[in-house]
Design a protein around this motif. Structure first.
Motif, short mmCIF file in Angstrom:
data_model
loop_
_atom_site.label_atom_id
_atom_site.label_comp_id
_atom_site.label_asym_id
_atom_site.label_seq_id
_atom_site.Cartn_x
_atom_site.Cartn_y
_atom_site.Cartn_z
N UNK A 80 25.19 85.08 -12.90
CA UNK A 80 26.51 84.85 -12.31
C UNK A 80 26.38 84.57 -10.81
N UNK A 81 25.64 85.43 -10.11
CA UNK A 81 25.58 85.31 -8.65
C UNK A 81 24.85 84.06 -8.19
N UNK A 82 23.69 83.78 -8.76
CA UNK A 82 22.84 82.73 -8.23
C UNK A 82 22.98 81.37 -8.93
N UNK A 83 23.62 81.35 -10.09
CA UNK A 83 23.72 80.08 -10.81
C UNK A 83 25.17 79.70 -11.12
N UNK A 84 25.79 80.45 -12.01
CA UNK A 84 27.08 80.01 -12.54
C UNK A 84 28.18 80.00 -11.48
N UNK A 85 28.35 81.11 -10.76
CA UNK A 85 29.43 81.17 -9.78
C UNK A 85 29.21 80.17 -8.65
N UNK A 86 27.96 79.99 -8.24
CA UNK A 86 27.68 79.01 -7.19
C UNK A 86 28.10 77.60 -7.62
N UNK A 87 27.77 77.25 -8.87
CA UNK A 87 28.13 75.93 -9.36
C UNK A 87 29.65 75.77 -9.43
N UNK A 88 30.32 76.83 -9.88
CA UNK A 88 31.79 76.78 -9.98
C UNK A 88 32.43 76.68 -8.60
N UNK A 89 31.89 77.41 -7.65
CA UNK A 89 32.43 77.34 -6.29
C UNK A 89 32.22 75.95 -5.70
N UNK A 90 31.06 75.37 -5.95
CA UNK A 90 30.78 74.02 -5.44
C UNK A 90 31.76 73.01 -6.03
N UNK A 91 32.10 73.21 -7.30
CA UNK A 91 33.03 72.29 -7.98
C UNK A 91 34.49 72.64 -7.70
N UNK A 92 34.74 73.81 -7.14
CA UNK A 92 36.10 74.22 -6.83
C UNK A 92 36.88 74.75 -8.00
N UNK A 93 36.16 75.25 -9.03
CA UNK A 93 36.86 75.76 -10.22
C UNK A 93 36.35 77.13 -10.68
N UNK A 94 36.30 78.13 -9.80
CA UNK A 94 35.88 79.46 -10.25
C UNK A 94 36.94 80.09 -11.13
N UNK A 95 36.59 81.14 -11.89
CA UNK A 95 37.61 81.88 -12.64
C UNK A 95 38.62 82.49 -11.67
N UNK A 96 39.75 82.92 -12.20
CA UNK A 96 40.76 83.52 -11.32
C UNK A 96 40.26 84.83 -10.70
N UNK A 97 39.48 85.61 -11.49
CA UNK A 97 38.90 86.86 -11.01
C UNK A 97 37.41 86.84 -11.36
N UNK A 98 36.57 87.30 -10.45
CA UNK A 98 35.13 87.20 -10.71
C UNK A 98 34.37 88.26 -9.93
#
Length: 436
Positions: A80-98
């Protein structure tokens, strides 16, 4: 130390989970559907109780927000920290809560304008003064994450093994080496260690270089006032190398994942294990541990440097919230915060999981003796310092992780490793300066 307040506080045990409610729709009025996703990291077998607590908070939130559906998305914490959330943040579409890590991660996401400013919400809900610290989630005076629990890192020890061999918990580096030597002579593994997951190695060495170089060492690396090649820094890595060369670390550690470190210690096959407060859960589980009643916890021994007595601890894991939410989702988020951050839930975490609370509890009774000792060690430390990976740049962290594996594997030495790390530090500092 904030935990002194926790340890001396007293009051009645309150299990009333009642909190403010979101008003239901009027009779005959149909609630508009609302959906949010919560990204959590409670996916391991040892985290089942934590997951149940989250599920309970989710159920209560859904019950109090008409039309709300919450989806739980479980992802392993490092992924989550180093892969998934970073990619989502870069794309501007993270989950509502994380699940959000403090320090550098939070600052980067604030800079990218991805995180919700929680300051007004915390004030509205009357929570702003009920937490020990928001420091790792505060940027320019605004709060962007709500810590769920604290952590502290130190040395677990097997009381039975030490007593049977006439040893006491070592208070100095020389005493630690003497104990390790005596134990190895009797074919007892001194230190449980799993080095396949490279972050595990860096817990203990992080504390060791703070011992020899001081609590300001990380900030010094970042601003150039200290160097990884300074003698007092190399000294810590040389001392760690001594543990490697003398065979004091768990055999075959480079092939072992994190769980194997805990298994080695909880089976009574190792005398010491450097780990975080979160490790107490499997250690105290009688179904997983043969030494549940024989475990002690202490601050790492003194090494004769300016960082002696300090401890790696704080509140660096939190829930963060996306800035891109609608009115209904914002109402759901506020209700989730009410359900997740209250005295009964924090007390439940402390009792069931041994998680040092992020909120100032009025009642800390009925705590397991090991957990009480962990809290005592936290409170009794000279001061705290954050984990280095909450401040240092990603490329430096990755190079240090690989380098420590190479040190254990005999493919480098402390002086060479520190020279390589310093080169990367200078490059990362220069790159960071250009982006400001």
């Amino acid at each position: 130390m904030a935990f002194t307040i926790l340890l001396t506080a007293c009051g009645n045990s309150n299990t009333d989970n009642s909190v403010n409610r979101t008003s239901p729709p009027s009779v005959g009025e149909k609630a508009e559907p609302i959906s949010i996703t919560i990204r959590h990291t409670q996916v391991k077998d040892t985290q089942k109780k934590r997951l149940i607590m989250l599920q309970d908070a989710v159920k209560a939130t859904e019950a109090n927000v008409p039309g709300l559906t919450i989806t739980l998305d479980g992802v392993e914490d490092k992924v989550n920290r180093f892969e998934k959330l970073r990619a989502e943040m870069a794309a501007g579409n993270p989950p509502e809560i994380f699940d959000l890590f403090g320090g550098t991660d939070t600052r980067d996401y604030v800079k990218a304008d991805r995180l919700m400013d929680l300051t007004p919400i915390l004030n509205e809900l009357g929570l702003i003064d009920k937490f020990y610290s928001f420091d790792e989630f505060t940027v320019n005076g605004r709060i962007y994450g709500i810590p769920m629990a604290g952590y502290v890192e130190g040395l677990y020890y097997n009381k039975r093994i030490l007593a049977a061999n006439g040893l006491k918990p070592p208070q100095t580096w020389d005493e630690l080496l003497a104990a390790a030597d005596a134990l190895k002579a009797k074919r007892i593994t001194p230190f449980a260690l799993a080095a396949k997951d490279s972050w595990v190695i860096n817990m203990m060495i992080n504390t060791m270089w703070v011992r020899t170089a001081g609590v300001d060492s990380i900030e010094g690396f970042l601003d150039g006032s200290k160097r990884w090649t300074d003698p007092e820094v190399i000294d810590a890595f040389s001392k760690y190398h001594t543990l490697v060369k003398r065979g004091y670390l768990q055999e075959g550690s480079l092939a072992l994942s994190y769980a194997e470190q805990q298994n080695k210690f909880s089976s009574g096959e190792a005398a010491f294990m450097f780990d975080g407060s979160w490790a107490n859960t499997p250690l105290l589980d009688p179904e997983k541990s043969t030494i549940a009643g024989e475990i002690g916890f202490m601050n790492f021994p003194s090494m004769g440097g300016p960082g002696d007595g300090y401890i790696n601890g704080g509140w660096s894991n939190a829930y963060g919230f996306s800035k891109k939410v609608n009115v209904g989702q914002l109402a759901a988020i506020k209700e989730f915060i009410r359900q997740m951050y209250n005295e009964p839930m924090q007390k439940r975490q402390l009792i069931e999981e041994g998680m040092p609370p992020a909120m100032k509890l009025q009642d800390v009774s009925n705590v397991n003796p090991l957990i009480r000792q962990i809290l005592d060690v936290f409170a009794g430390a000279k001061g705290t310092f954050p984990a280095f990976d909450s401040r240092i740049q990603t490329k430096v962290r990755e190079k240090l992780e690989r380098g420590m594996q190479e040190l254990i594997g005999g493919r480098t030495d402390p002086a060479t490793l520190m020279t390589d790390i310093q080169k990367q530090q200078e490059a990362s500092n220069k790159e960071e300066a250009h982006t400001k």
